[in-house]
Design a protein around this motif. Structure first.
Motif, PDB file in Angstrom:
ATOM      1  N   MET A   1       0.845  -1.168   0.000  1.00  0.00           N
ATOM      2  CA  MET A   1       0.000   0.000   0.000  1.00  0.00           C
ATOM      3  C   MET A   1       0.894   1.236   0.000  1.00  0.00           C
ATOM      4  N   PHE A   2       0.602   2.173  -0.876  1.00  0.00           N
ATOM      5  CA  PHE A   2       1.335   3.425  -0.926  1.00  0.00           C
ATOM      6  C   PHE A   2       0.531   4.488  -0.193  1.00  0.00           C
ATOM      7  N   LEU A   3       1.190   5.223   0.678  1.00  0.00           N
ATOM      8  CA  LEU A   3       0.533   6.297   1.408  1.00  0.00           C
ATOM      9  C   LEU A   3       0.662   7.627   0.689  1.00  0.00           C
ATOM     10  N   THR A   4       1.804   7.858   0.064  1.00  0.00           N
ATOM     11  CA  THR A   4       2.047   9.106  -0.643  1.00  0.00           C
ATOM     12  C   THR A   4       2.846   8.810  -1.901  1.00  0.00           C
ATOM     13  N   ILE A   5       2.436   9.410  -3.002  1.00  0.00           N
ATOM     14  CA  ILE A   5       3.173   9.252  -4.256  1.00  0.00           C
ATOM     15  C   ILE A   5       3.387  10.632  -4.847  1.00  0.00           C
ATOM     16  N   VAL A   6       4.630  10.934  -5.186  1.00  0.00           N
ATOM     17  CA  VAL A   6       4.958  12.187  -5.862  1.00  0.00           C
ATOM     18  C   VAL A   6       5.646  11.808  -7.160  1.00  0.00           C
ATOM     19  N   VAL A   7       5.083  12.235  -8.275  1.00  0.00           N
ATOM     20  CA  VAL A   7       5.651  11.925  -9.582  1.00  0.00           C
ATOM     21  C   VAL A   7       6.005  13.235 -10.264  1.00  0.00           C
ATOM     22  N   LEU A  35      10.793  -4.392   1.085  1.00  0.00           N
ATOM     23  CA  LEU A  35       9.797  -5.163   0.345  1.00  0.00           C
ATOM     24  C   LEU A  35       9.221  -6.255   1.236  1.00  0.00           C
ATOM     25  N   PRO A  36       7.952  -6.621   1.018  1.00  0.00           N
ATOM     26  CA  PRO A  36       7.373  -7.722   1.790  1.00  0.00           C
ATOM     27  C   PRO A  36       8.129  -9.028   1.537  1.00  0.00           C
ATOM     28  N   LEU A  48       6.807 -17.452  -3.929  1.00  0.00           N
ATOM     29  CA  LEU A  48       7.207 -16.491  -4.956  1.00  0.00           C
ATOM     30  C   LEU A  48       7.417 -15.118  -4.328  1.00  0.00           C
ATOM     31  N   PRO A  49       8.272 -14.298  -4.960  1.00  0.00           N
ATOM     32  CA  PRO A  49       8.483 -12.945  -4.443  1.00  0.00           C
ATOM     33  C   PRO A  49       7.332 -12.020  -4.837  1.00  0.00           C
ATOM     34  N   ASN A  50       7.150 -10.964  -4.083  1.00  0.00           N
ATOM     35  CA  ASN A  50       6.246  -9.893  -4.480  1.00  0.00           C
ATOM     36  C   ASN A  50       6.987  -9.059  -5.520  1.00  0.00           C
ATOM     37  N   VAL A  51       6.293  -8.650  -6.571  1.00  0.00           N
ATOM     38  CA  VAL A  51       6.928  -7.889  -7.637  1.00  0.00           C
ATOM     39  C   VAL A  51       6.047  -6.718  -8.067  1.00  0.00           C
ATOM     40  N   LEU A  52       6.675  -5.731  -8.683  1.00  0.00           N
ATOM     41  CA  LEU A  52       5.968  -4.650  -9.351  1.00  0.00           C
ATOM     42  C   LEU A  52       5.719  -5.087 -10.793  1.00  0.00           C
ATOM     43  N   ILE A  53       4.723  -4.499 -11.439  1.00  0.00           N
ATOM     44  CA  ILE A  53       4.423  -4.826 -12.825  1.00  0.00           C
ATOM     45  C   ILE A  53       4.520  -3.552 -13.648  1.00  0.00           C
ATOM     46  N   LEU A  60      13.872  -4.544 -16.771  1.00  0.00           N
ATOM     47  CA  LEU A  60      13.625  -5.869 -16.222  1.00  0.00           C
ATOM     48  C   LEU A  60      14.520  -6.041 -14.995  1.00  0.00           C
ATOM     49  N   LYS A  61      13.906  -6.230 -13.846  1.00  0.00           N
ATOM     50  CA  LYS A  61      14.621  -6.349 -12.577  1.00  0.00           C
ATOM     51  C   LYS A  61      14.050  -7.529 -11.804  1.00  0.00           C
ATOM     52  N   PRO A  62      14.762  -8.056 -10.802  1.00  0.00           N
ATOM     53  CA  PRO A  62      14.221  -9.159 -10.006  1.00  0.00           C
ATOM     54  C   PRO A  62      12.918  -8.787  -9.289  1.00  0.00           C
ATOM     55  N   TYR A  63      12.722  -7.525  -9.004  1.00  0.00           N
ATOM     56  CA  TYR A  63      11.528  -7.065  -8.295  1.00  0.00           C
ATOM     57  C   TYR A  63      10.491  -6.449  -9.232  1.00  0.00           C
ATOM     58  N   LEU A  64      10.729  -6.497 -10.560  1.00  0.00           N
ATOM     59  CA  LEU A  64       9.835  -5.852 -11.518  1.00  0.00           C
ATOM     60  C   LEU A  64       9.629  -6.743 -12.736  1.00  0.00           C
ATOM     61  N   MET A  65       8.377  -7.130 -12.989  1.00  0.00           N
ATOM     62  CA  MET A  65       8.055  -7.923 -14.184  1.00  0.00           C
ATOM     63  C   MET A  65       7.560  -6.982 -15.265  1.00  0.00           C
TER      64      MET A  65
END
Length: 88
Positions: A1-7, A35-36, A48-53, A60-65
């Motif tokens: 869960m993200f509480l604050t995002i600044v882009v 990371l969880p 399996l690991p938790n990943v971003l999509i 391509l990273k171990p934490y990002l599909m």
């Protein structure tokens, strides 16, 4: 869960480029983002690991599909892209 995002990115910069220039990316890369823990699939002993999509503009990273980027994909790769794009 993200509480604050600044882009903050320039208009011509891709989403992946904005991500790479972010503090979030730096924290993920140096291992200081908490990371969880890896989790078992429901009703399974497979862990399996938790990943971003992300799409093909992301690295391509171990934490990002991300999806395959070739126009001439095998049916298996096309199926992967379809399933990844509908992931919730």
């Amino acid at each position: 869960m993200f509480l604050t995002i600044v882009v903050r990115g320039r208009g011509k910069q891709s989403d992946g480029g904005t991500f790479i220039g972010s503090t979030f990316f730096t924290l993920l890369e140096d291992g200081s983002f908490n990371l969880p823990e890896d989790q078992n699939l429901p009703h399974s002993h497979t862990t399996l690991p938790n990943v971003l999509i992300g799409d093909e503009t992301y690295p391509l990273k171990p934490y990002l599909m991300r999806s395959y980027t070739n126009n001439y994909l095998t049916p298996r790769n096309q199926n992967f892209n379809t399933r990844l794009s509908t992931a919730v």
